[in-house]
Design a protein around this motif. Structure first.
Motif, mmCIF file in Angstrom:
data_model
loop_
_atom_site.group_PDB
_atom_site.id
_atom_site.type_symbol
_atom_site.label_atom_id
_atom_site.label_comp_id
_atom_site.label_asym_id
_atom_site.label_seq_id
_atom_site.Cartn_x
_atom_site.Cartn_y
_atom_site.Cartn_z
ATOM 1 N N ALA A 179 0.792 -1.226 0.000
ATOM 2 C CA ALA A 179 0.000 0.000 0.000
ATOM 3 C C ALA A 179 0.831 1.286 0.000
ATOM 4 N N PRO A 180 1.935 1.347 0.748
ATOM 5 C CA PRO A 180 2.680 2.610 0.785
ATOM 6 C C PRO A 180 3.087 3.127 -0.586
ATOM 7 N N LEU A 181 3.231 2.262 -1.553
ATOM 8 C CA LEU A 181 3.675 2.714 -2.868
ATOM 9 C C LEU A 181 2.588 3.471 -3.618
ATOM 10 N N ILE A 182 1.399 3.542 -3.027
ATOM 11 C CA ILE A 182 0.346 4.369 -3.627
ATOM 12 C C ILE A 182 0.869 5.781 -3.842
ATOM 13 N N ASP A 183 1.681 6.264 -2.915
ATOM 14 C CA ASP A 183 2.226 7.613 -3.032
ATOM 15 C C ASP A 183 2.973 7.756 -4.359
ATOM 16 N N LEU A 184 3.799 6.773 -4.669
ATOM 17 C CA LEU A 184 4.570 6.850 -5.908
ATOM 18 C C LEU A 184 3.670 6.709 -7.124
ATOM 19 N N ILE A 185 2.637 5.895 -7.014
ATOM 20 C CA ILE A 185 1.677 5.748 -8.110
ATOM 21 C C ILE A 185 1.067 7.104 -8.443
ATOM 22 N N GLU A 186 0.647 7.800 -7.406
ATOM 23 C CA GLU A 186 -0.023 9.085 -7.643
ATOM 24 C C GLU A 186 0.962 10.162 -8.070
ATOM 25 N N LEU A 187 2.148 10.156 -7.482
ATOM 26 C CA LEU A 187 3.148 11.149 -7.890
ATOM 27 C C LEU A 187 3.500 10.958 -9.371
ATOM 28 N N PHE A 188 3.595 9.726 -9.792
ATOM 29 C CA PHE A 188 3.904 9.439 -11.196
ATOM 30 C C PHE A 188 2.799 9.988 -12.095
ATOM 31 N N PHE A 189 1.579 9.789 -11.672
ATOM 32 C CA PHE A 189 0.428 10.289 -12.444
ATOM 33 C C PHE A 189 0.464 11.810 -12.581
#
Lengths: 181, 181
Positions: free
Chosen positions: B26-36
């Motif tokens: 779950a913590p990688l959600i941050d990177l998912i959204e930052l990438f977006f």
DNA sequence: TGAAAAAGTCAACATGACTGACATAAATTC
DNA sequence: GAATTTATGTCAGTCATGTTGACTTTTTCA
């Protein structure tokens, strides 16, 4: 020879009469192209999940943010996605019709429609996060020790300065809500 | 309150009945959204240049890769962009008609149409690279010392393993050609 | 009570992708 | 030399996702 690997072949010098005239910032072309190819594969992951159920990228984005911020207002979602309410309307109607998203009137302000993922929508959102997280985790592993921090700092710094604080707050708010829940 | 800044406001706990059920990754959600968000602003740069001349993102990609690999065959461009020849055809015709790209028959194989940027096309391509390089340079500056290497490693590792070698070769080939020219 | 806000809808249109079918010229193979 | 394959281009229709503009309904708030 119709494959991308055809680029392995030595270039025919005769067919290269003009040069690409590199400038001072030319070396960053590498990063420009890497960003392009990386993002294409990154969004390709959810595409594969969506294709069989007849949805597209627009549905992915809506499900993702509704799941991440349950109870979000339509206007907030429009601000995040930066699309018109007509565009969102179509996608949202399909998601509600097919039972991925639920829309309830707000208690405090009954004009608002607060958006919640259904269990079905939550499951789909988790699939998206799982597959994209797997890709990111694999990438970070292949890099050095502080790869995650470096990637976070880089991507955040790539965002328009005027939006950066808003994005940080958005992410922190969702993280806080997830911790509390 | 219709602004993204509305997320500053404390969340109304009453409207948040379900939690986002974080998983192991779950913590990688941050990177998912930052990438977006980062990619959105990143491609927003060329959009601003293109809008006044009536072109879109498809034109950007074609001009970029034709300029980067002068003398490229149509089939190679199709492999890189991963679109159909019908889709490319329309965009390419417009670019040729308006004098941004030139198509010449190959010397060795006269079936081939080799694509070259015109001076006008080169200038436009340089504009794209300049504005995107500026954004990347600004971001790297805001990060640590080896930010560039870290970003390159991360983005490359984000690409599908089976495509990675091809992308590296593509970039190296263009760099070599630029150095030689 | 009247203005403003939140949301939804209808209609028309643009862009950029897609499939399928077919045409032409040039190269390659038998 | 004929047949096949390759590289490219094109016509026609469709789909997904975005846009603008106009308008309505419900509800809140000054």
């Amino acid at each position: 020879m119709t494959d991308i690997n055809s680029f392995l072949a030595p270039a025919a010098a005769a067919d290269r009469p003009r040069s690409a005239a590199p400038e001072a910032e030319a070396p960053l072309i590498d990063l420009i192209e890497l960003f392009f190819f990386a993002y294409r594969d990154f969004v390709g992951d959810p595409d594969e999940i969506l294709a069989p159920i007849g949805f597209g990228r627009a549905h992915h984005r809506v499900i993702h943010f509704v799941n991440r911020h349950p109870g979000m207002r339509v206007t907030e979602l429009l601000d995040i996605l930066r699309i018109t309410k007509q565009s969102l309307g179509r996608v949202l109607r399909e998601l509600v019709d097919e039972g991925f998203v639920e829309s309830r009137a707000g208690q405090a302000d009954r004009r608002q429609r607060l958006l919640y993922p259904t269990p079905k929508g939550e499951a789909l959102a988790r699939e998206f996060v799982a597959i994209q997280s797997r890709r990111i985790a694999r990438a970070l592993k292949a890099c050095g020790p502080d790869a995650r921090g470096a990637a976070e700092r880089f991507l955040l710094a790539m965002i328009d300065p005027e939006d950066r604080a808003g994005v940080e707050r958005l992410i922190q708010r969702a993280d806080r809500a997830a911790d509390a829940g």
